[in-house]
Enzyme design. Structure first.
Site, mmCIF file in Angstrom:
data_model
loop_
_atom_site.group_PDB
_atom_site.id
_atom_site.type_symbol
_atom_site.label_atom_id
_atom_site.label_comp_id
_atom_site.label_asym_id
_atom_site.label_seq_id
_atom_site.Cartn_x
_atom_site.Cartn_y
_atom_site.Cartn_z
ATOM 1 N N ASP A 8 10.763 33.422 -2.023
ATOM 2 C CA ASP A 8 11.016 33.099 -0.571
ATOM 3 C C ASP A 8 9.543 32.572 0.206
ATOM 4 O OD1 ASP A 8 13.621 34.100 -0.756
ATOM 5 O OD2 ASP A 8 12.500 36.335 -0.840
ATOM 6 N N HIS A 33 16.778 28.116 -1.277
ATOM 7 C CA HIS A 33 15.940 27.072 -0.566
ATOM 8 C C HIS A 33 16.834 26.620 0.460
ATOM 9 C CE1 HIS A 33 13.649 26.323 -4.452
ATOM 10 N NE2 HIS A 33 13.398 27.405 -4.253
#
EC number: 6.3.4.4
Length: 428
Positions: free
Chosen positions: A13, A41
């Site tokens: 992340d 993503h």
């Protein structure tokens, strides 16, 4: 060589997608090398003059460049229904992927029963659950390692596929008891899916080598991150694949000498999802501030991310293994309002510094974390476009990280928008 690799340096992340999006504007092939649809993503790009948000899980996010080809390598595990669901969603938003998305015939398959088993394993672990995405990734990789898994090419011999599939399900029944699952219905579903998938399937090794040797620019998009690596992460609170630079070579079938640049993506603070140790975690107002201002909710699961200060012990470990040529520091703007910023610099046990990042999680749980406190800049950097215009204390934070890791920071994320990325020229 023409291969550039982007890797996560923490627990995932970090914001790899934005850098991939920027770099993909000038590349020919964007490849994934490991993982599955457990990655997440998010990319915001203009399509026909309208800003649109695309969520990528399995497909290479470089596909946002209409001139870029996407490749799903042999190191991935693929849930075919999710592959098409993601593809259909992207195309419904106006992103045409026709004739520019390919999948390795050697990639292993994830089935619905893997996802069921994933949930059963988490229940079995109880309070010590890993916190997986329950996408079936771990059980699929387990089947791969035990040489019982099915690969993409198996789909095109229906009788052999059906025989192997029945044996796989029967084996899971023996291990977990008889759970509700329509084996014969799945076999028929995959017969139809196989025909839809056929045009996308290639020999990925031949494909990528041809691209590289013909001078095409290749970008490899890492999934997850170093601290979730099966060997070098906080095992067992990790994913089931290699998330390191080594995983690029094994997941795509390319030698190390073909890799030209390796860029590590570093969030300006630290987050992780699910269980596992997190020495620099802040279970206080700072943690809440980072979570709220940084909007730390998972793309794949929607879960809140745990938050803490930047951890240089983690980053030194990560940098040693992956050998970053430069770094992309992301979400620096999340720190804008803080009067002071801490950085974890050392782990101590009984007053003695640990030399590296410990493998023993009990030892890790008992470390004392030593911090350095740096002054904040307390002003918005979101609209800044050049490095020289950043506040002095902000540049001081960047330099402290560079000096500590001996790796230059080349890209700096100063806001959520696609354009909010400052490029810092590297000294030759």
């Amino acid at each position: 060589m023409s291969v550039t690799v982007v890797l996560g340096s923490q627990w995932g992340d970090e914001g790899k997608g934005k850098l991939v999006d920027i770099l993909a504007a000038d590349i020919d092939v964007c490849a994934r090398c490991a993982g599955g649809n457990n990655a997440g993503h998010t990319i915001i790009v203009p399509i026909d003059g309208v800003l649109k948000t695309f969520a990528f899980h399995l497909l290479p996010s470089g596909l946002v460049n209409p001139r870029c080809t996407g490749l799903i390598g042999s190191g991935l595990v693929v849930h075919v229904p999710s592959f098409f669901a993601e593809l259909d969603a992207l195309e419904a938003q106006g992103l045409d992927c026709s004739n520019r998305l390919f999948i390795s015939d050697r990639a292993h398959l994830v089935f619905d029963f893997h996802q069921i088993v994933d949930g059963l394993k988490e229940v079995e672990l109880g309070g010590k659950s890993i916190g997986t995405t329950k996408r079936g990734i771990g059980p699929a990789y387990s089947g791969k390692a035990s040489r019982s898994g099915l690969r993409v090419h198996h789909l095109f011999d229906h009788e052999t596929f059906a025989e192997k599939f029945r044996k796989l399900v029967e084996g899971r029944y023996k291990r977990y008891g008889h759970f509700e699952y329509d084996t014969e219905g799945e076999i028929e579903r995959y017969k139809k899916l196989a025909e839809r998938l056929r045009p996308y399937v290639v020999d990925s090794v031949a494909y990528i080598h041809k691209a590289i040797t013909s001078g095409k620019k290749v970008l490899v998009e890492g999934a997850n991150a170093l601290m979730l690596d099966l060997d070098f992460g906080t095992y067992p609170y990790v994913t089931s694949s290699s998330t390191t630079i080594g995983g690029v070579c094994t997941g795509l079938g390319i030698p190390p000498k073909m890799i030209g640049r390796t860029i590590g993506v570093v969030k300006a603070y630290t987050t992780r999802v699910g269980g596992g140790p997190f020495p620099a975690e802040q279970l206080n107002d700072i943690g809440v501030h980072l979570q709220e201002v940084g909007r730390e909710y998972g793309t794949t699961t929607g879960r809140r991310r745990r938050c803490g200060w930047l951890d240089l012990v983690v980053l030194r470990h990560s940098s040693m293994i992956n050998g970053y040529d430069s770094l992309n520091l992301t979400k620096l703007d999340v720190l804008d309002q803080l009067p002071e910023i801490k950085v974890a610099t050392r782990y101590l046990v009984d007053g003695k510094e640990l030399e590296g990042f410990p493998a023993d999680l009990e030892l890790l749980a008992n470390v004392d974390v030593e911090y350095v406190t740096l002054p904040g800049w307390q002003s918005s950097i979101e609209n800044i476009t050049t490095y020289d215009d950043l506040p002095e204390n902000c540049k001081g934070y960047i330099k402290f990280i560079e000096d500590s890791l001996n790796v230059p920071i080349e890209w700096i994320g100063v806001g959520p928008a696609r354009k909010s990325m400052v490029r810092k020229e590297l000294k030759q």
